[in-house]
Design a protein around this motif. Sequence first.
Motif, PDB file in Angstrom:
ATOM      1  N   THR A 127       0.799  -8.686   8.491  1.00  0.00           N
ATOM      2  CA  THR A 127       0.273  -7.429   8.264  1.00  0.00           C
ATOM      3  C   THR A 127      -0.568  -7.150   7.180  1.00  0.00           C
ATOM      4  O   THR A 127      -0.331  -7.395   5.948  1.00  0.00           O
ATOM      5  CB  THR A 127       1.653  -6.677   7.927  1.00  0.00           C
ATOM      6  N   GLY A 129      -2.622  -5.923   4.045  1.00  0.00           N
ATOM      7  CA  GLY A 129      -2.369  -5.121   2.729  1.00  0.00           C
ATOM      8  C   GLY A 129      -1.006  -5.284   2.408  1.00  0.00           C
ATOM      9  O   GLY A 129      -0.677  -5.138   1.253  1.00  0.00           O
ATOM     10  N   LEU A 132       2.187  -8.100  -1.411  1.00  0.00           N
ATOM     11  CA  LEU A 132       3.389  -8.513  -2.200  1.00  0.00           C
ATOM     12  C   LEU A 132       4.388  -9.283  -1.454  1.00  0.00           C
ATOM     13  O   LEU A 132       5.129 -10.098  -1.883  1.00  0.00           O
ATOM     14  CB  LEU A 132       3.998  -7.420  -3.173  1.00  0.00           C
ATOM     15  N   LEU A 133       4.493  -8.795  -0.100  1.00  0.00           N
ATOM     16  CA  LEU A 133       5.405  -9.212   0.762  1.00  0.00           C
ATOM     17  C   LEU A 133       5.112 -10.985   0.979  1.00  0.00           C
ATOM     18  O   LEU A 133       6.042 -11.654   1.042  1.00  0.00           O
ATOM     19  CB  LEU A 133       5.591  -8.572   2.207  1.00  0.00           C
ATOM     20  N   ARG A 136       5.782 -13.173  -1.729  1.00  0.00           N
ATOM     21  CA  ARG A 136       7.167 -13.542  -2.036  1.00  0.00           C
ATOM     22  C   ARG A 136       7.445 -14.885  -1.173  1.00  0.00           C
ATOM     23  O   ARG A 136       8.360 -15.529  -1.437  1.00  0.00           O
ATOM     24  CB  ARG A 136       8.087 -12.349  -1.434  1.00  0.00           C
ATOM     25  N   ILE A 168       2.690 -12.558  13.824  1.00  0.00           N
ATOM     26  CA  ILE A 168       2.645 -12.342  15.017  1.00  0.00           C
ATOM     27  C   ILE A 168       1.787 -13.387  15.732  1.00  0.00           C
ATOM     28  O   ILE A 168       0.582 -13.261  15.188  1.00  0.00           O
ATOM     29  CB  ILE A 168       2.484 -10.836  15.455  1.00  0.00           C
TER      30      ILE A 168
ATOM     31  N   VAL B  42       6.686  -5.003  17.742  1.00  0.00           N
ATOM     32  CA  VAL B  42       5.473  -5.454  16.949  1.00  0.00           C
ATOM     33  C   VAL B  42       5.048  -4.356  16.144  1.00  0.00           C
ATOM     34  O   VAL B  42       4.695  -4.473  14.969  1.00  0.00           O
ATOM     35  CB  VAL B  42       4.388  -6.105  17.915  1.00  0.00           C
ATOM     36  N   ALA B  45       7.440  -3.686  13.480  1.00  0.00           N
ATOM     37  CA  ALA B  45       7.493  -4.787  12.396  1.00  0.00           C
ATOM     38  C   ALA B  45       6.139  -4.493  11.199  1.00  0.00           C
ATOM     39  O   ALA B  45       6.437  -4.542   9.981  1.00  0.00           O
ATOM     40  CB  ALA B  45       7.357  -6.194  12.950  1.00  0.00           C
ATOM     41  N   GLN B  46       5.110  -4.022  11.953  1.00  0.00           N
ATOM     42  CA  GLN B  46       3.999  -3.865  11.068  1.00  0.00           C
ATOM     43  C   GLN B  46       4.272  -2.580  10.021  1.00  0.00           C
ATOM     44  O   GLN B  46       3.913  -2.816   8.591  1.00  0.00           O
ATOM     45  CB  GLN B  46       2.642  -3.439  11.576  1.00  0.00           C
ATOM     46  N   ASN B  49       6.922  -3.741   7.375  1.00  0.00           N
ATOM     47  CA  ASN B  49       6.237  -4.592   6.266  1.00  0.00           C
ATOM     48  C   ASN B  49       5.558  -3.767   5.457  1.00  0.00           C
ATOM     49  O   ASN B  49       5.503  -3.966   4.022  1.00  0.00           O
ATOM     50  CB  ASN B  49       5.295  -5.444   6.975  1.00  0.00           C
ATOM     51  N   ILE B  50       4.700  -2.703   5.863  1.00  0.00           N
ATOM     52  CA  ILE B  50       3.991  -1.999   4.816  1.00  0.00           C
ATOM     53  C   ILE B  50       4.854  -1.359   4.183  1.00  0.00           C
ATOM     54  O   ILE B  50       4.733  -1.082   2.703  1.00  0.00           O
ATOM     55  CB  ILE B  50       2.962  -0.907   5.822  1.00  0.00           C
ATOM     56  N   GLU B  52       7.807  -1.673   2.992  1.00  0.00           N
ATOM     57  CA  GLU B  52       8.679  -2.629   2.035  1.00  0.00           C
ATOM     58  C   GLU B  52       7.605  -3.084   1.030  1.00  0.00           C
ATOM     59  O   GLU B  52       8.064  -3.115  -0.166  1.00  0.00           O
ATOM     60  CB  GLU B  52       9.285  -4.043   2.884  1.00  0.00           C
ATOM     61  N   ASN B  53       6.438  -3.485   1.428  1.00  0.00           N
ATOM     62  CA  ASN B  53       5.531  -4.005   0.441  1.00  0.00           C
ATOM     63  C   ASN B  53       5.003  -2.890  -0.616  1.00  0.00           C
ATOM     64  O   ASN B  53       4.986  -3.073  -1.637  1.00  0.00           O
ATOM     65  CB  ASN B  53       4.241  -4.219   1.292  1.00  0.00           C
ATOM     66  N   ILE B  56       7.958  -2.611  -3.130  1.00  0.00           N
ATOM     67  CA  ILE B  56       7.674  -3.581  -4.091  1.00  0.00           C
ATOM     68  C   ILE B  56       6.537  -3.302  -5.075  1.00  0.00           C
ATOM     69  O   ILE B  56       6.753  -3.511  -6.312  1.00  0.00           O
ATOM     70  CB  ILE B  56       7.219  -5.095  -3.604  1.00  0.00           C
ATOM     71  N   MET B  64      -0.541  -3.172  -4.372  1.00  0.00           N
ATOM     72  CA  MET B  64       0.187  -3.158  -3.191  1.00  0.00           C
ATOM     73  C   MET B  64      -0.699  -4.217  -2.184  1.00  0.00           C
ATOM     74  O   MET B  64      -0.304  -4.866  -1.311  1.00  0.00           O
ATOM     75  CB  MET B  64       0.228  -1.816  -2.570  1.00  0.00           C
ATOM     76  N   MET B 240      -2.034  -1.837  12.522  1.00  0.00           N
ATOM     77  CA  MET B 240      -2.592  -3.210  12.606  1.00  0.00           C
ATOM     78  C   MET B 240      -3.464  -3.577  13.772  1.00  0.00           C
ATOM     79  O   MET B 240      -3.676  -4.821  14.005  1.00  0.00           O
ATOM     80  CB  MET B 240      -1.682  -4.166  12.369  1.00  0.00           C
TER      81      MET B 240
END
Lengths: 198, 293
Positions: A127, A129, A132-133, A136, A168, B42, B45-46, B49-50, B52-53, B56, B64, B240
């Motif tokens: 993904t 951008g 930070l993920l 990890r 993916i 799919v 998930a993108q 992820n964004i 969650e990121n 953080i 970020m 994405m």
Amino acid sequence: MEYHLATPFPEDEIRKLKVGDIVFVTGTVITARDEAHLKALELHEKGEKPPVDFQGVGVFHCGPIMKKVDGEWTVVAAGPTTSARMEIFQDRFIEAFRPAIIIGKGGMGDRTSKACQEHGCIYGAFTGGAALLAARGIKRVREVFWLEELGMPECLWVYEVEDFGPLIVTIDSHRGNMTKEVKELVTARMERMLAEME
Amino acid sequence: MTDIEKVVEDTAVELLRIAVTELPIEYVEAMKEGLEETEGAVGRAQLRNILENVEIAREESKPMCQDTGVVAFIAKVGDGFPLRSRLKEVLVSATRRATGEVPLRPNAVDMFRGNTRDNVGLNGHVPIIYIDLMEGDDLELIAMPKGGGSTNIAAHRMLKPGLGWKGIKQFVIEALADAGSLGCPPYFVGVGIGGGEDLCMILAKKALLRPFQVRHENPEVATIEGELLEKINRLGIGAMGLGEGPTALDLHIELSARHPASLPVGVVISCWALRHAMAIISKEGEVEIDKSA
């Protein structure tokens, strides 16, 4: 399908993967962007070797933010960069160095897809951008090459990763290319839309 | 360095830190809604992820995205604000400091000497600084770092004026279809129309900064914004560029007059990480920070 793979990937494992599969990588992943691709290929053409072996490991289109803490390099943020820029030489890179997986974002084109088929390689999209993920999943910075010459975003960072992903598979080794398929659908919708506006 | 210079420099560093570490909450909420409405695994998930990121980044005060972009500052200087010609130097110095302190990735490249390593250069043009004048005694300062991926998909065209609004709409749709997966969608779209070959691009970039989902004050323009946003989402680029989830979260148009023979149109696109933060600094050095979208 979801796969957890360790580098170096054996070719029959790579050939099993199909577009849409999800992969997590453990092992070695090396960052390389425009400049590093160019420099590695220049060396190859002169019959010389780059300072690190890409065979069977991950090549990560990434220009990270790194910081030295107590004399050790640590990753601050390390998401993928736009892979399309590397399309102009990725096929030659795959042929010369035989990486197992190219990691990036935004997908790649026909030249890369053909090289993936010929040499047993895949493209895994992380993904964009989500730096930070991604960081990890990076457990250790093993080495760095060409830092002085190319600068932080463009040099080769050699990472030890653990369950790095989710990636993916958007290019498999059978000419499947998810980004290209979506792009074709988008173009067809655009053409219809523009025609309706006439 | 005078006291007010110190305040402006410290504030500019802080604005860059906020911009790259705290995504405006309105954008986060919009992506959460997008996640709820997305069916495909799919695309989901993108977006997950964004989100969650982004979480953080906020918790750990880290950028970020590793591409902290080329830095731009948009300043409005009040008549009575004490810092004038030194403002530019102060913002350059803040950019250098932020590069080490936040940190930001060094992103200023000299074609001959390579990366300048401090996000400053060349010939005083980077960081990009827009300075305008306003009434009052305050300084209004926006920091807007913008990444390379979405910058590369900007589009510019000098249309034939006879094509009018239809031509403008078609060009914007084409620009987004061309952008596809390359600039980290879901996108924010800024469209600048008129003013000349240069101003339309600046208008397009600044259009990104209009508060989230606030439509243009002219109802006709507002309607076109809504129509274009709906059409762009129907292209189905998705999160994405993988064909699932939202393609664009917002679209703003800014207009200027044009030459009778010209119809300049600029399209500036931001990735999901539309990073910016604003502060108002009074002449006494009091600082008020605005983190909203």
